[in-house]
Design a protein around this motif. Sequence first.
Motif, PDB file in Angstrom:
ATOM      1  N   ILE A  46      49.227  35.738  27.277  1.00 23.34           N
ATOM      2  CA  ILE A  46      49.896  37.042  27.176  1.00 23.34           C
ATOM      3  C   ILE A  46      49.802  37.553  25.742  1.00 23.34           C
ATOM      4  N   THR A  47      50.053  36.677  24.771  1.00 23.72           N
ATOM      5  CA  THR A  47      49.995  37.059  23.362  1.00 23.72           C
ATOM      6  C   THR A  47      48.598  37.542  22.969  1.00 23.72           C
ATOM      7  N   THR A  48      47.576  36.858  23.455  1.00 26.11           N
ATOM      8  CA  THR A  48      46.199  37.215  23.091  1.00 26.11           C
ATOM      9  C   THR A  48      45.601  38.269  24.018  1.00 26.11           C
ATOM     10  N   ARG A  49      46.398  38.773  24.948  1.00 19.15           N
ATOM     11  CA  ARG A  49      45.991  39.831  25.877  1.00 19.15           C
ATOM     12  C   ARG A  49      44.838  39.404  26.781  1.00 19.15           C
ATOM     13  N   THR A  50      44.817  38.112  27.136  1.00 20.78           N
ATOM     14  CA  THR A  50      43.805  37.601  28.052  1.00 20.78           C
ATOM     15  C   THR A  50      44.393  37.288  29.426  1.00 20.78           C
ATOM     16  N   CYS A  51      45.660  37.642  29.620  1.00 20.96           N
ATOM     17  CA  CYS A  51      46.319  37.473  30.910  1.00 20.96           C
ATOM     18  C   CYS A  51      46.426  38.849  31.567  1.00 20.96           C
ATOM     19  N   HIS A  52      46.073  38.911  32.827  1.00 12.25           N
ATOM     20  CA  HIS A  52      46.100  40.163  33.578  1.00 12.25           C
ATOM     21  C   HIS A  52      46.934  39.954  34.833  1.00 12.25           C
ATOM     22  N   VAL A  53      47.649  40.998  35.249  1.00  7.58           N
ATOM     23  CA  VAL A  53      48.536  40.887  36.404  1.00  7.58           C
ATOM     24  C   VAL A  53      48.252  41.983  37.423  1.00  7.58           C
ATOM     25  N   ALA A  54      48.602  41.671  38.661  1.00 12.79           N
ATOM     26  CA  ALA A  54      48.629  42.660  39.735  1.00 12.79           C
ATOM     27  C   ALA A  54      50.093  42.794  40.125  1.00 12.79           C
ATOM     28  N   ILE A  55      50.584  44.012  40.099  1.00 13.32           N
ATOM     29  CA  ILE A  55      51.977  44.301  40.406  1.00 13.32           C
ATOM     30  C   ILE A  55      52.016  45.001  41.762  1.00 13.32           C
ATOM     31  N   VAL A  56      52.779  44.443  42.698  1.00 13.77           N
ATOM     32  CA  VAL A  56      52.936  45.037  44.026  1.00 13.77           C
ATOM     33  C   VAL A  56      54.395  45.402  44.203  1.00 13.77           C
ATOM     34  N   GLU A  57      54.623  46.669  44.480  1.00 13.06           N
ATOM     35  CA  GLU A  57      55.991  47.156  44.690  1.00 13.06           C
ATOM     36  C   GLU A  57      56.906  46.760  43.529  1.00 13.06           C
ATOM     37  N   GLY A  58      56.376  46.792  42.319  1.00 17.90           N
ATOM     38  CA  GLY A  58      57.160  46.510  41.127  1.00 17.90           C
ATOM     39  C   GLY A  58      57.296  45.043  40.759  1.00 17.90           C
ATOM     40  N   ASN A  59      56.687  44.143  41.537  1.00 16.96           N
ATOM     41  CA  ASN A  59      56.797  42.706  41.264  1.00 16.96           C
ATOM     42  C   ASN A  59      55.431  42.094  40.986  1.00 16.96           C
ATOM     43  N   VAL A  60      55.388  41.127  40.072  1.00 16.09           N
ATOM     44  CA  VAL A  60      54.143  40.418  39.796  1.00 16.09           C
ATOM     45  C   VAL A  60      53.752  39.656  41.058  1.00 16.09           C
ATOM     46  N   ALA A  61      52.567  39.971  41.574  1.00 18.39           N
ATOM     47  CA  ALA A  61      52.088  39.339  42.809  1.00 18.39           C
ATOM     48  C   ALA A  61      50.888  38.437  42.553  1.00 18.39           C
ATOM     49  N   ALA A  62      50.241  38.611  41.408  1.00 18.87           N
ATOM     50  CA  ALA A  62      49.073  37.800  41.071  1.00 18.87           C
ATOM     51  C   ALA A  62      48.845  37.883  39.573  1.00 18.87           C
ATOM     52  N   PHE A  63      48.173  36.866  39.047  1.00 16.27           N
ATOM     53  CA  PHE A  63      47.779  36.913  37.647  1.00 16.27           C
ATOM     54  C   PHE A  63      46.503  36.124  37.457  1.00 16.27           C
ATOM     55  N   ALA A  64      45.809  36.458  36.389  1.00 15.83           N
ATOM     56  CA  ALA A  64      44.592  35.739  36.025  1.00 15.83           C
ATOM     57  C   ALA A  64      44.544  35.627  34.513  1.00 15.83           C
ATOM     58  N   ILE A  65      43.986  34.516  34.063  1.00 11.81           N
ATOM     59  CA  ILE A  65      43.757  34.317  32.637  1.00 11.81           C
ATOM     60  C   ILE A  65      42.246  34.267  32.435  1.00 11.81           C
ATOM     61  N   VAL A  66      41.769  35.103  31.536  1.00  8.27           N
ATOM     62  CA  VAL A  66      40.335  35.214  31.275  1.00  8.27           C
ATOM     63  C   VAL A  66      40.066  34.753  29.848  1.00  8.27           C
ATOM     64  N   GLN A  67      39.370  33.654  29.721  1.00  6.43           N
ATOM     65  CA  GLN A  67      38.985  33.162  28.398  1.00  6.43           C
ATOM     66  C   GLN A  67      37.813  33.991  27.902  1.00  6.43           C
ATOM     67  N   PRO A  68      37.802  34.315  26.628  1.00  7.93           N
ATOM     68  CA  PRO A  68      36.775  35.238  26.140  1.00  7.93           C
ATOM     69  C   PRO A  68      35.373  34.657  26.027  1.00  7.93           C
ATOM     70  N   THR A  69      35.241  33.339  25.952  1.00  9.06           N
ATOM     71  CA  THR A  69      33.890  32.824  25.759  1.00  9.06           C
ATOM     72  C   THR A  69      33.578  31.638  26.657  1.00  9.06           C
ATOM     73  N   PHE A  70      32.552  31.785  27.414  1.00  7.15           N
ATOM     74  CA  PHE A  70      31.931  30.721  28.195  1.00  7.15           C
ATOM     75  C   PHE A  70      30.441  30.957  27.979  1.00  7.15           C
TER      76      PHE A  70
END
Length: 151
Positions: A46-70
Amino acid sequence: MTAPITTTPLTLVTRTAAYSDAEPILAMLIEMRPDRERTNMIHQAITTRTCHVAIVEGNVAAFAIVQPTFFGHPFINFLFVHPDARRHGVGRALIRHIEQHVATKKLFVAIERTQVTLQAFFIRTGFIASGSVDHINDIDTQLIYFKRTGG
């Protein structure tokens, strides 16, 4: 004569996670018993802005963490869709969001060989098998998938 069945579309928003999303994300993982390492990983993403969320009806329903380098490309390190939100397009919407926010033309993910449902999900969202890696963990072979993005 019966009335046609109508469904109300879900209000779905995808975005980069905010600090206020940490508690709901961790609450979704309660069955996995999030330990200090996983909790720290989520807070750091969250701090590094690599976490993304899907909000359904105002609630967090999913999240993903994307590392910047592979090997110079973004890598989905963690994806979780709440069981109640599965098969409603929430995961697919989150993947589309991530694709729009990566800086390169390729996106990668690793999936344990035994997670066939997750493999099918990524194939449905356009990912292609790219190889495998043994010994990343002691549990299972990791299958690598990739997708070309607009980058």
